[in-house]
Enzyme design. Structure first.
Site, PDB file in Angstrom:
ATOM      1  N   GLU A 223     -24.959 -30.662 -43.154  1.00  0.00           N
ATOM      2  CA  GLU A 223     -24.171 -30.023 -44.210  1.00  0.00           C
ATOM      3  C   GLU A 223     -25.060 -29.658 -45.395  1.00  0.00           C
ATOM      4  O   GLU A 223     -24.886 -28.601 -46.013  1.00  0.00           O
ATOM      5  CB  GLU A 223     -23.043 -30.952 -44.636  1.00  0.00           C
ATOM      6  CG  GLU A 223     -21.966 -31.100 -43.565  1.00  0.00           C
ATOM      7  CD  GLU A 223     -20.905 -32.121 -43.906  1.00  0.00           C
ATOM      8  OE1 GLU A 223     -19.764 -31.986 -43.405  1.00  0.00           O
ATOM      9  OE2 GLU A 223     -21.194 -33.065 -44.672  1.00  0.00           O
TER      10      GLU A 223
ATOM     11  N   GLU B 120     -19.220 -36.196 -36.315  1.00  0.00           N
ATOM     12  CA  GLU B 120     -18.140 -36.913 -36.998  1.00  0.00           C
ATOM     13  C   GLU B 120     -16.913 -37.136 -36.133  1.00  0.00           C
ATOM     14  O   GLU B 120     -16.258 -38.185 -36.218  1.00  0.00           O
ATOM     15  CB  GLU B 120     -17.749 -36.155 -38.281  1.00  0.00           C
ATOM     16  CG  GLU B 120     -18.743 -36.282 -39.412  1.00  0.00           C
ATOM     17  CD  GLU B 120     -19.846 -35.247 -39.361  1.00  0.00           C
ATOM     18  OE1 GLU B 120     -20.536 -35.081 -40.384  1.00  0.00           O
ATOM     19  OE2 GLU B 120     -20.019 -34.602 -38.307  1.00  0.00           O
TER      20      GLU B 120
END
Length: 260
Positions: free
Chosen positions: A116, A136
């Site tokens: 990210e 995730e």
């Protein structure tokens, strides 16, 4: 000149500020203090006319960044979830909203929040041993720090595959998908990133900021492009640097940018 904190090293290379994540024993995982240190460094760089580009890299040869420090998270520790200016500056970086270019030099695995962070960078140079993943969903979460925006950088089907399977891709696959600008041998990574920094910083600062914002908006928020295009046309085309660029071209010399 090199300065360091426990978690973030600052190194000046001409007009480039090199920021090195410095938690190699923890795979350079993100803590609240590291997030704030990065945010502070970006804010300071944006205010410094002698800084034209940021190079973001990490120490060690195993991981660029493993994302959130899960040990700190599981123990209820500081993971940078506040709304202070330093934290906000960090997340502005991850959204690609810093006002100066950011080049990533990826030395190893970029996982979860580490990827990210990369999505906020403008150019990515990767070592051949680098790999990228958003795992995730395999941990009962989802990429909530901007990872779901990966479809703005790679094809939709590949973005869905990465987020839903949680599987990693290699540096070469990242290059083929358009996530990575160049793949180099590990020993060549620092020089390759600095070379990109020099090529980028040869352009006028206002022009770089305009290009960065408008190109990103064309992908993420097309409805805003016309308004921001008018703004940047007014700012850039009437700037001192616009005159300098044309004059330097006619005089066959390198331009001397002022950022105004």
């Amino acid at each position: 000149m090199t300065t360091a904190t426990d978690e973030l090293v600052h190194d000046r290379r001409g007009d480039a500020l090199v920021l090195t994540l410095n938690r190699p024993d923890a795979s350079n995982a993100l803590t609240g203090s590291l997030i704030r240190s990065i945010g502070d460094a970006v804010t300071a760089a944006e205010a410094d006319p002698d800084t034209r580009v940021i190079v973001l890299t990490a120490s060690g040869d195993r991981a660029f960044c493993a994302g959130m420090d899960l040990r700190a998270f599981s123990e209820g520790g500081d993971i940078g979830s506040g709304s202070d200016p330093s934290t906000e500056a960090y997340y502005r970086l991850t959204r690609g909203e810093s006002t100066i270019p950011v080049i990533a030099a990826v030395n190893g695995a970029a996982i979860g929040g580490g990827l990210e962070l990369l999505l906020g960078c403008d150019l990515i140079v990767a070592s051949r041993k680098a790999r990228f993943g958003l795992p995730e969903a395999r941990r009962g979460l989802f990429p909530g720090g901007g990872g779901t925006n990966i479809g703005t950088r790679i094809p939709l089907n590949a973005a869905l595959e990465m987020t839903m399977t949680g599987e990693f891709i290699s540096a070469q696959r990242g290059y083929e998908l358009g996530l990575v600008n160049a793949v180099v041998d590990a020993d060549d990574l620092p020089a390759a990133a600095i070379d990109y920094a020099g090529r980028v910083s040869g352009s006028a600062p206002l022009s770089l900021t305009a290009c960065k914002e408008l190109v990103r908006l064309a992908v993420t928020d097309p409805a805003r492009v016309d308004d921001r295009l008018s703004h940047w046309q007014s700012v850039v085309f009437s700037s001192e640097d616009a005159v300098e660029g044309a004059t330097a071209f006619m005089q066959k010399r390198d331009p001397q940018w002022k950022g105004r």
